[in-house]
Design a protein around this motif. Sequence first.
Motif, PDB file in Angstrom:
ATOM      1  N   ARG A  43       0.781  -1.146   0.031  1.00  0.00           N
ATOM      2  CA  ARG A  43       0.108  -0.082   0.016  1.00  0.00           C
ATOM      3  C   ARG A  43       0.806   1.090   0.193  1.00  0.00           C
ATOM      4  O   ARG A  43       1.137   2.046   0.952  1.00  0.00           O
ATOM      5  CB  ARG A  43      -0.865   0.217   1.175  1.00  0.00           C
ATOM      6  N   ALA A  44       1.300   1.473  -1.211  1.00  0.00           N
ATOM      7  CA  ALA A  44       2.344   2.582  -1.330  1.00  0.00           C
ATOM      8  C   ALA A  44       2.572   2.980  -2.956  1.00  0.00           C
ATOM      9  O   ALA A  44       1.988   2.258  -3.526  1.00  0.00           O
ATOM     10  CB  ALA A  44       3.695   2.323  -0.729  1.00  0.00           C
ATOM     11  N   PRO A  45       2.977   4.196  -3.127  1.00  0.00           N
ATOM     12  CA  PRO A  45       3.200   4.539  -4.446  1.00  0.00           C
ATOM     13  C   PRO A  45       4.070   3.497  -5.259  1.00  0.00           C
ATOM     14  O   PRO A  45       4.848   2.638  -4.776  1.00  0.00           O
ATOM     15  CB  PRO A  45       4.173   5.928  -4.433  1.00  0.00           C
ATOM     16  N   PHE A  46       3.586   3.600  -6.522  1.00  0.00           N
ATOM     17  CA  PHE A  46       4.159   2.460  -7.395  1.00  0.00           C
ATOM     18  C   PHE A  46       4.503   2.883  -8.914  1.00  0.00           C
ATOM     19  O   PHE A  46       3.776   4.018  -9.129  1.00  0.00           O
ATOM     20  CB  PHE A  46       3.234   1.113  -7.614  1.00  0.00           C
ATOM     21  N   GLU A  47       5.022   2.408  -9.640  1.00  0.00           N
ATOM     22  CA  GLU A  47       5.357   2.802 -11.232  1.00  0.00           C
ATOM     23  C   GLU A  47       5.108   1.715 -11.964  1.00  0.00           C
ATOM     24  O   GLU A  47       5.305   0.357 -11.558  1.00  0.00           O
ATOM     25  CB  GLU A  47       6.671   3.292 -11.050  1.00  0.00           C
ATOM     26  N   ILE A  48       4.618   1.658 -13.128  1.00  0.00           N
ATOM     27  CA  ILE A  48       4.594   0.936 -14.148  1.00  0.00           C
ATOM     28  C   ILE A  48       5.514   1.106 -15.321  1.00  0.00           C
ATOM     29  O   ILE A  48       5.736   2.382 -15.711  1.00  0.00           O
ATOM     30  CB  ILE A  48       3.230   0.926 -14.887  1.00  0.00           C
ATOM     31  N   ARG A  49       6.574   0.293 -15.355  1.00  0.00           N
ATOM     32  CA  ARG A  49       7.539   0.404 -16.710  1.00  0.00           C
ATOM     33  C   ARG A  49       7.180  -0.322 -17.758  1.00  0.00           C
ATOM     34  O   ARG A  49       6.845  -1.553 -17.814  1.00  0.00           O
ATOM     35  CB  ARG A  49       8.857  -0.211 -15.985  1.00  0.00           C
ATOM     36  N   CYS A  50       7.314   0.388 -18.847  1.00  0.00           N
ATOM     37  CA  CYS A  50       6.805  -0.314 -20.065  1.00  0.00           C
ATOM     38  C   CYS A  50       7.759  -0.041 -21.139  1.00  0.00           C
ATOM     39  O   CYS A  50       8.800   0.900 -21.019  1.00  0.00           O
ATOM     40  CB  CYS A  50       5.554   0.422 -20.447  1.00  0.00           C
ATOM     41  N   PRO A  51       7.828  -0.947 -22.126  1.00  0.00           N
ATOM     42  CA  PRO A  51       8.881  -0.560 -23.515  1.00  0.00           C
ATOM     43  C   PRO A  51       8.543   0.918 -23.836  1.00  0.00           C
ATOM     44  O   PRO A  51       7.489   1.452 -23.578  1.00  0.00           O
ATOM     45  CB  PRO A  51       8.395  -1.638 -24.295  1.00  0.00           C
ATOM     46  N   HIS A  52       9.417   1.552 -24.701  1.00  0.00           N
ATOM     47  CA  HIS A  52       9.331   2.827 -24.972  1.00  0.00           C
ATOM     48  C   HIS A  52       8.455   2.986 -26.312  1.00  0.00           C
ATOM     49  O   HIS A  52       8.919   2.944 -27.644  1.00  0.00           O
ATOM     50  CB  HIS A  52      10.673   3.425 -25.579  1.00  0.00           C
ATOM     51  N   PHE A  53       6.978   2.841 -26.115  1.00  0.00           N
ATOM     52  CA  PHE A  53       6.121   2.757 -27.422  1.00  0.00           C
ATOM     53  C   PHE A  53       6.256   4.068 -27.867  1.00  0.00           C
ATOM     54  O   PHE A  53       6.129   5.190 -27.272  1.00  0.00           O
ATOM     55  CB  PHE A  53       4.947   2.271 -26.648  1.00  0.00           C
ATOM     56  N   GLU A  54       6.032   4.186 -29.258  1.00  0.00           N
ATOM     57  CA  GLU A  54       5.909   5.562 -30.094  1.00  0.00           C
ATOM     58  C   GLU A  54       4.480   6.102 -29.713  1.00  0.00           C
ATOM     59  O   GLU A  54       4.408   7.302 -29.657  1.00  0.00           O
ATOM     60  CB  GLU A  54       5.970   5.179 -31.237  1.00  0.00           C
ATOM     61  N   GLY A  55       3.490   5.373 -29.346  1.00  0.00           N
ATOM     62  CA  GLY A  55       2.174   5.735 -29.263  1.00  0.00           C
ATOM     63  C   GLY A  55       1.734   5.943 -27.800  1.00  0.00           C
ATOM     64  O   GLY A  55       2.727   5.552 -26.813  1.00  0.00           O
ATOM     65  N   ALA A  56       0.465   6.395 -27.237  1.00  0.00           N
ATOM     66  CA  ALA A  56       0.132   6.716 -25.954  1.00  0.00           C
ATOM     67  C   ALA A  56      -0.130   5.316 -25.266  1.00  0.00           C
ATOM     68  O   ALA A  56      -0.716   4.383 -25.943  1.00  0.00           O
ATOM     69  CB  ALA A  56      -0.933   7.575 -25.955  1.00  0.00           C
TER      70      ALA A  56
END
Length: 358
Positions: free
Chosen positions: A229-242
Motif C-alpha cells: 500500500r504505497a506509491p508504485f510505477e509501471i515500467r513499459c517499453p518505449h512505445f511510440e504511441g500513447a
Amino acid sequence: MSDIFISYAREDRDEAKTLAELFQQQDWSVWWDRSIPPGRSFDEVIEEALGAAKCVVVLWSKNSASSDWVKSEAAEGLHRKILVPVRIDSANVPLEFRRLQTVDLSDWKGDAGHLELGGILEAVAANIKGVVQRPPNEGKRRKPIKPVLTVLAIVTLLAAGFAFYKFAGGGARLGSRASPSAIPENASPAGEELMRTPELGLEFWQRDQKSLMFATQAEKPITRVFLKRAPFEIRCPHFEGAAQICAWSDASIFDAIVAAKRIEDIPYFSPGTGRADTEFGSASLGLSNLSHHHFVPERRRAISSQQDSIFFSSLMNVEDGKKLTDWPTVYLVVFVNLNQTDEIDSHEYECLILDFGK
C-alpha cells in the motif's frame, strides 16, 4: 534444419557464439555459424536456414543496427511473429522494431546470473514449442561447460528452492527487511510467475524493487500483481504511441474489451475519454469505467533508451475527486494502439488485477 536462427553482425560473433552454446545446452538446434558449403551461395543458405527456423533471435548492436542483412532477417522474424530481440550494447534498436519488448544484455559480461537470461530462454522455448530444461545430471558424461553455464544452473536451482521456501510459508512477511521481495500475506498465485506481462511487456515496481506477478487461470488472460500500500510505477517499453490506462473497482471493465472490437465502442477508450491532467511523478491513479489516463511518450519518464516509467502516488475516485486511502483492489486495462488501426488486437492490451497487501 535448425529450430533457432541467430541474426547478428560479424563483429558480434563472440556474443552470438555464447548464446548459441546456451541454447545448445538446452538440447536445442541452432543455426549461427555462417560458413557456406562449397557450391552454395550465401543468400541461398541464409534464406533456407531462416525459412526453416521456428525462432529468430536478433542481436542488436551498433554494428547490426546499420546492417541491411540483419534488419532483413529480423524483419522476416517479425513478420512471422517469431522474433526475440536482444540488445547487446547501448545502440538504439532500429525504429521499425521498437514496439517489441527487447531483452537488454547491454551490461552482460558473460556471467549467467544476469536476470534477463531466463527471459531469453523462456521466449525461445515458447516459439519452438520446447521447454527450459534443468541442468544435466552430474552422472552423465558431457563436455565441460563454461563457467557462465555452470552459474546459470546454480541460479536456476536456487530460484526453485527460494520459490518453494516462500510458498511453504517460511518466507518473511510483507515489509520484512530480511526479504524485500517477500510474497504478501494475501498472495494466492494460481498460475506461473511472470517476469513481465505477456503482451505489452509491463513491469510493476515499488522502491526500486520489482513486484511479483502471476498469470491467473481464467478464460481471459489476466495478470495478478501483488503490491504494498504505497506509491508504485509501471515500467513499459518505449512505445511510440500513447499508453492508455483504465482503472476500476471491479472486473466489468475486462468484459468491455475484446479483440477485433472497435476502439470507439469501448466506453473508456473511445475518443474524448482520455485524461492527461498531471505530469509524471505526481499522478493519482483515477478509478473510472468511463475514462482513461492518456500517457503519450512525453508524459512518461524515460529510464533507459528502451524503457519508460509511469508513476502513481495514490488512488483516487474520479467521480468525486476523493483519494482512496484504504488502497482497495484495482482492476486495470492497459492499451497501446501498436497497429494504429481502429480495432483492438489481442496483443495490444493487458488485463490486470492490482492486489494491495494488508
